[in-house]
Design a protein around this motif. Sequence first.
Motif, PDB file in Angstrom:
ATOM      1  N   VAL A 112       0.722  -1.215   0.028  1.00 20.76           N
ATOM      2  CA  VAL A 112      -0.038  -0.039  -0.008  1.00 20.76           C
ATOM      3  C   VAL A 112       0.756   1.171   0.085  1.00 20.76           C
ATOM      4  CG1 VAL A 112      -1.794   1.253   1.222  1.00 20.76           C
ATOM      5  CG2 VAL A 112      -1.872  -1.265   1.452  1.00 20.76           C
ATOM      6  N   ARG A 113       0.543   1.911  -0.831  1.00 22.29           N
ATOM      7  CA  ARG A 113       1.139   3.519  -0.726  1.00 22.29           C
ATOM      8  C   ARG A 113       0.177   4.524  -1.245  1.00 22.29           C
ATOM      9  NH1 ARG A 113       5.281   2.473  -3.954  1.00 22.29           N
ATOM     10  NH2 ARG A 113       4.503   3.594  -5.939  1.00 22.29           N
ATOM     11  N   VAL A 114      -0.057   5.692  -0.489  1.00 26.30           N
ATOM     12  CA  VAL A 114      -0.931   6.467  -0.562  1.00 26.30           C
ATOM     13  C   VAL A 114      -0.354   8.020  -0.106  1.00 26.30           C
ATOM     14  CG1 VAL A 114      -2.676   4.876   0.086  1.00 26.30           C
ATOM     15  CG2 VAL A 114      -1.935   6.543   1.867  1.00 26.30           C
ATOM     16  N   VAL A 115      -1.059   9.104  -0.745  1.00 25.94           N
ATOM     17  CA  VAL A 115      -0.594  10.464  -0.340  1.00 25.94           C
ATOM     18  C   VAL A 115      -1.776  10.984   0.254  1.00 25.94           C
ATOM     19  CG1 VAL A 115       0.083  12.516  -1.381  1.00 25.94           C
ATOM     20  CG2 VAL A 115       0.701  10.257  -2.461  1.00 25.94           C
ATOM     21  N   ALA A 116      -1.585  11.399   1.330  1.00 27.77           N
ATOM     22  CA  ALA A 116      -2.866  12.111   2.149  1.00 27.77           C
ATOM     23  C   ALA A 116      -3.107  13.587   1.617  1.00 27.77           C
ATOM     24  CB  ALA A 116      -2.505  12.276   3.678  1.00 27.77           C
ATOM     25  N   GLY A 117      -4.196  13.891   1.700  1.00 27.55           N
ATOM     26  CA  GLY A 117      -4.524  15.288   0.988  1.00 27.55           C
ATOM     27  C   GLY A 117      -5.128  16.135   1.978  1.00 27.55           C
ATOM     28  N   ALA A 118      -6.494  16.962   1.844  1.00 26.78           N
ATOM     29  CA  ALA A 118      -7.045  17.791   2.585  1.00 26.78           C
ATOM     30  C   ALA A 118      -7.892  17.040   3.511  1.00 26.78           C
ATOM     31  CB  ALA A 118      -7.848  18.680   1.818  1.00 26.78           C
ATOM     32  N   PRO A 137     -10.020   9.931  21.043  1.00 22.99           N
ATOM     33  CA  PRO A 137     -10.802  11.361  20.642  1.00 22.99           C
ATOM     34  C   PRO A 137     -11.364  11.343  19.320  1.00 22.99           C
ATOM     35  CG  PRO A 137      -8.656  11.665  21.677  1.00 22.99           C
ATOM     36  CD  PRO A 137      -8.823  10.010  21.485  1.00 22.99           C
ATOM     37  N   PRO A 138     -12.232  12.163  18.953  1.00 25.16           N
ATOM     38  CA  PRO A 138     -12.568  12.624  17.905  1.00 25.16           C
ATOM     39  C   PRO A 138     -11.339  12.639  16.679  1.00 25.16           C
ATOM     40  CG  PRO A 138     -13.751  14.031  19.222  1.00 25.16           C
ATOM     41  CD  PRO A 138     -12.825  13.234  20.043  1.00 25.16           C
ATOM     42  N   LEU A 139     -11.469  12.104  15.559  1.00 23.20           N
ATOM     43  CA  LEU A 139     -10.502  11.971  14.593  1.00 23.20           C
ATOM     44  C   LEU A 139     -10.398  13.275  13.621  1.00 23.20           C
ATOM     45  CD1 LEU A 139     -10.630   8.142  13.524  1.00 23.20           C
ATOM     46  CD2 LEU A 139      -9.238   9.216  15.372  1.00 23.20           C
ATOM     47  N   THR A 140      -9.258  13.486  13.241  1.00 24.73           N
ATOM     48  CA  THR A 140      -9.036  14.367  11.916  1.00 24.73           C
ATOM     49  C   THR A 140      -8.772  13.401  11.015  1.00 24.73           C
ATOM     50  OG1 THR A 140      -8.071  16.032  13.500  1.00 24.73           O
ATOM     51  CG2 THR A 140      -7.619  16.312  11.156  1.00 24.73           C
ATOM     52  N   ILE A 141      -9.758  13.488   9.886  1.00 29.26           N
ATOM     53  CA  ILE A 141      -9.664  12.513   8.807  1.00 29.26           C
ATOM     54  C   ILE A 141      -9.325  13.313   7.581  1.00 29.26           C
ATOM     55  CG2 ILE A 141     -10.754  10.831   7.563  1.00 29.26           C
ATOM     56  CD1 ILE A 141     -12.771  10.885   9.793  1.00 29.26           C
ATOM     57  N   ARG A 142      -8.238  12.826   6.690  1.00 32.39           N
ATOM     58  CA  ARG A 142      -7.727  13.442   5.393  1.00 32.39           C
ATOM     59  C   ARG A 142      -8.112  12.413   4.349  1.00 32.39           C
ATOM     60  NH1 ARG A 142      -2.192  15.956   5.265  1.00 32.39           N
ATOM     61  NH2 ARG A 142      -1.482  14.016   6.409  1.00 32.39           N
ATOM     62  N   ALA A 143      -8.548  13.002   3.253  1.00 34.97           N
ATOM     63  CA  ALA A 143      -8.773  12.294   2.066  1.00 34.97           C
ATOM     64  C   ALA A 143      -7.486  11.821   1.424  1.00 34.97           C
ATOM     65  CB  ALA A 143      -9.349  13.187   1.000  1.00 34.97           C
ATOM     66  N   ALA A 144      -7.368  10.861   0.532  1.00 34.57           N
ATOM     67  CA  ALA A 144      -5.956  10.181   0.193  1.00 34.57           C
ATOM     68  C   ALA A 144      -6.197   9.902  -1.362  1.00 34.57           C
ATOM     69  CB  ALA A 144      -5.396   9.252   0.967  1.00 34.57           C
ATOM     70  N   PRO A 192     -11.565 -12.829  -2.003  1.00 34.42           N
ATOM     71  CA  PRO A 192     -10.988 -12.667  -3.311  1.00 34.42           C
ATOM     72  C   PRO A 192     -11.424 -11.494  -4.152  1.00 34.42           C
ATOM     73  CG  PRO A 192     -12.478 -14.513  -3.435  1.00 34.42           C
ATOM     74  CD  PRO A 192     -12.433 -14.077  -1.919  1.00 34.42           C
ATOM     75  N   GLY A 193     -10.481 -10.842  -4.887  1.00 38.35           N
ATOM     76  CA  GLY A 193     -10.891  -9.960  -5.582  1.00 38.35           C
ATOM     77  C   GLY A 193     -11.006  -8.437  -5.177  1.00 38.35           C
ATOM     78  N   LEU A 194     -10.909  -8.414  -3.698  1.00 40.86           N
ATOM     79  CA  LEU A 194     -11.092  -7.220  -3.076  1.00 40.86           C
ATOM     80  C   LEU A 194     -10.256  -6.062  -3.775  1.00 40.86           C
ATOM     81  CD1 LEU A 194     -12.305  -6.010  -0.731  1.00 40.86           C
ATOM     82  CD2 LEU A 194     -10.622  -6.165   0.500  1.00 40.86           C
ATOM     83  N   PHE A 195      -9.139  -5.977  -4.248  1.00 37.98           N
ATOM     84  CA  PHE A 195      -8.236  -5.152  -4.676  1.00 37.98           C
ATOM     85  C   PHE A 195      -8.219  -4.924  -6.489  1.00 37.98           C
ATOM     86  CE2 PHE A 195      -4.899  -5.833  -1.293  1.00 37.98           C
ATOM     87  CZ  PHE A 195      -5.784  -5.280  -0.347  1.00 37.98           C
ATOM     88  N   ASP A 196      -9.426  -5.518  -6.988  1.00 36.24           N
ATOM     89  CA  ASP A 196      -9.565  -5.665  -8.357  1.00 36.24           C
ATOM     90  C   ASP A 196      -9.931  -4.127  -8.931  1.00 36.24           C
ATOM     91  OD1 ASP A 196      -8.624  -8.132  -8.399  1.00 36.24           O
ATOM     92  OD2 ASP A 196     -10.360  -8.995  -9.098  1.00 36.24           O
ATOM     93  N   ARG A 197     -10.436  -3.394  -7.996  1.00 39.16           N
ATOM     94  CA  ARG A 197     -10.986  -2.170  -8.279  1.00 39.16           C
ATOM     95  C   ARG A 197     -10.746  -1.324  -7.194  1.00 39.16           C
ATOM     96  NH1 ARG A 197     -15.969  -1.012  -5.450  1.00 39.16           N
ATOM     97  NH2 ARG A 197     -16.737  -2.862  -4.734  1.00 39.16           N
ATOM     98  N   GLU A 198     -10.631   0.107  -7.646  1.00 43.63           N
ATOM     99  CA  GLU A 198     -10.267   1.171  -7.132  1.00 43.63           C
ATOM    100  C   GLU A 198     -11.068   1.331  -5.751  1.00 43.63           C
ATOM    101  OE1 GLU A 198      -7.453   3.315  -7.278  1.00 43.63           O
ATOM    102  OE2 GLU A 198      -7.054   1.939  -8.802  1.00 43.63           O
ATOM    103  N   PRO A 199     -10.555   1.461  -4.530  1.00 38.44           N
ATOM    104  CA  PRO A 199     -11.549   1.769  -3.385  1.00 38.44           C
ATOM    105  C   PRO A 199     -12.297   2.723  -3.482  1.00 38.44           C
ATOM    106  CG  PRO A 199      -9.060   1.884  -2.840  1.00 38.44           C
ATOM    107  CD  PRO A 199      -9.120   1.837  -4.219  1.00 38.44           C
ATOM    108  N   ASP A 200     -13.506   2.717  -2.885  1.00 33.21           N
ATOM    109  CA  ASP A 200     -14.820   3.809  -2.935  1.00 33.21           C
ATOM    110  C   ASP A 200     -14.515   4.770  -1.909  1.00 33.21           C
ATOM    111  OD1 ASP A 200     -16.519   2.149  -5.140  1.00 33.21           O
ATOM    112  OD2 ASP A 200     -16.692   0.777  -3.480  1.00 33.21           O
ATOM    113  N   SER A 201     -13.743   4.433  -0.976  1.00 30.06           N
ATOM    114  CA  SER A 201     -13.205   5.318   0.029  1.00 30.06           C
ATOM    115  C   SER A 201     -11.768   5.046   0.341  1.00 30.06           C
ATOM    116  CB  SER A 201     -14.074   5.235   1.124  1.00 30.06           C
ATOM    117  OG  SER A 201     -13.733   6.258   2.191  1.00 30.06           O
ATOM    118  N   LEU A 202     -11.016   6.132   0.534  1.00 32.83           N
ATOM    119  CA  LEU A 202      -9.477   6.161   0.738  1.00 32.83           C
ATOM    120  C   LEU A 202      -9.346   7.371   1.882  1.00 32.83           C
ATOM    121  CD1 LEU A 202      -7.107   4.471   0.507  1.00 32.83           C
ATOM    122  CD2 LEU A 202      -6.474   5.923  -1.319  1.00 32.83           C
TER     123      LEU A 202
END
Length: 273
Positions: free
Chosen positions: A185-191, A223-230, A246-256
């Motif tokens: 897994v490699r992601v880039v966090a945003g706003a 505590p309440p979380l500070t959540i960022r899109a990625a 099986p096949g979970l990674f076959d498509r892009e996540p609907d939420s990241l």
Amino acid sequence: MTEPSRARAAVPLLHRPVTVHAWEDIVFAHWRHEPASLARLVPRGTRPDVIDGSAWAGLSAYVFRETRVPPFPPSGRLGTMTEVTIEVPTVDDSGRRGVVYRTVDTANVPAIVAAHALLGVPYTFAHARARRRGDTLSYRSVRHPARALHPVRWVRGRTAGGLPGSPGALARTGGTPQPRHDVAVRVVAGAVVDTPLATELTTRQGIHARHLAQTLFWQRQHPPLTIRAAHAERLDGDLPDAVGMPGLFDREPDSLLVVDGTTVRYGWGDVVR
């Protein structure tokens, strides 16, 4: 819905904490599913939680630091671990919204032994590691099924150059690669994002776990979380295949999503059934 959901995990523990952790660099990837397709994967007394019209299957990856088992002080290096999970958000008949782990892959053998013996959480031995550079978070986990069955024996008997996948490991088996399950897994966090969906997927009240003949609920408090899109730069591997998804990674996540860090406390909740 956002405010009640955000406050959900801030409710004080009903009992004294079992463990306390600094939870860092948390990645949440989730995919929409039909509830019926996930129902067989959760323990009795629970069902897949329907959020925004769908059930969800997910991957989470994070680093635990400063693990403490009250009343003892933090356990230092022994209490630091990288974990990679495959999970399903769940709800029970009492309305408690939790998560069921299909696996928690980690290299921390004491955590594996304790989780199986006391919590009913399916920890599995894997060579898991994490790296962060700025807003880029990377995780890699490699599980060797035979070693996962006997992690204490394998760690004790390891020789130099014998890390999973290393040339030394191949040499001892005559150059034949051994079966393994992995994820990268490699992601880039945003706003920062503040939506009901993001909060529901990341803020769960605890863990639903099957232990012996019972379904247990372990309460999670933070505590309440500070959540960022990625956005994902890499997400692949066959780990979901090993846990019945099986096949979970076959498509892009609907939420990241990414959460930079928080302090998490776990405590005994209840017997669900």
